[in-house]
Design a protein around this motif. Structure first.
Motif: not given
Length: 303
Positions: A287-291
């Motif tokens: 998701g947004p901001g995930d690795n």
């Protein structure tokens, strides 16, 4: 191009031994007892000699416990005291079962020296109709063409333990496409290329390459689209290997695009993780901001 660790294993005279191979070969404790009696002259051995009973016992003696009796090995010309006469990492019995020549190094089950798991039929079997991305769901039992033109049963990678830990290896499935620049960059990185394009990958996942090269992790690339986004063919596997020569990495082709159909994460390359018996260990879309490559992060941090 790096040297193949499996070739090093061959040179050391070791074997790719999977758990349960002795059971599959029919050796087990009975075979060991027979060999001990013959070698050390125990009571059992002396009694057999006194009675002159060399019928069924002699026919069943399997000195190397590879599943072929000494009599069968004599007929084949193989070494009854070595599981792997031609030292190609495949037991003589496995080669007989699979129709390759146990006396010829160049006639082997897989030209790439991939593992062979004789008990794969005993695993929970996945299929294209039933397999999902859910944790624990078994990967479909299927065969794929590799870069050498061999048809590879992916279940042969199950329960592989010939690594520094002695623990069964997990598998990273790398879904890549020929048209995908980041996929080729990832292939360069895992093959050991260190340059400006791969530096960020090595920084983000510093232990992954070492785990792949020590065979704690099998990295299996599956090409799911050709350069035009169509189903890939053998030539795609061959050209991928030519561009990113790495003898550690099986390069398979998803000719029917069924892998893509089940496991597509909406981006390429996309990675998911299988546990040693081919069940899904981790599949997730970042998701947004995930690795960006969660399965690689999982391997780097926890395996």
């Amino acid at each position: 191009m790096k040297s193949n660790p499996l070739s090093i294993v061959i040179g050391a005279g070791a074997l790719l031994v999977s758990p349960g191979c002795g059971d599959a070969g029919g050796g087990g404790e009975g075979g060991e007892a027979d060999a001990t009696a013959a070698e050390f002259g125990t009571d059992e051995g002396d009694d057999a000699g006194d009675t002159g009973d060399t019928g069924d016992g002699a026919a069943e003696l399997d000195s190397d416990e590879d599943g072929l009796s000494d009599v069968e090995e004599e007929m084949l010309g193989t070494d009854p005291n070595s599981k792997d006469t031609d030292e190609d990492n495949y037991w003589d019995s496995w080669e007989v079962w699979e129709g390759t020549d146990p006396l010829d190094l160049n006639s082997r089950i897989y030209q790439g020296f991939w593992p062979y798991y004789p008990n794969k039929d005993d695993l929970e079997q996945g299929s294209w109709a039933t397999s999902t991305t859910a944790t624990g769901s078994p990967f479909p039992r299927a065969e794929f063409l590799d870069q050498h033109g061999d048809s590879v049963d992916i279940y042969d990678f199950a329960n592989f333990t010939s690594n520094e830990t002695g623990e069964p290896s997990y598998m990273i499935i790398d879904m890549s496409a020929q048209w995908c620049g980041p996929c080729h960059n990832m292939a360069n990185w895992i093959a050991g290329v260190d340059n400006a394009e791969t530096a960020s990958l090595q920084t983000a996942y510093p232990t992954v390459r070492d785990k792949v090269y020590s065979l704690r992790i099998w990295w299996i690339t599956i090409i799911v689209e050709d350069a035009a986004g169509n189903p890939p063919t053998l030539s795609d596997s061959e050209s991928w290997y030519a561009a990113h020569q790495d003898n550690h990495i099986p390069v398979l082709v998803d000719e029917t695009q069924q892998v893509r159909g089940i496991y597509n994460g909406g981006q390429y390359p996309f990675f998911f993780l299988l546990e040693p018996e081919l069940g899904v260990e981790f599949w997730g879309i970042p998701g947004p901001g995930d690795n960006p490559f969660l399965a690689l992060f999982f391997v780097d941090q926890y395996l």
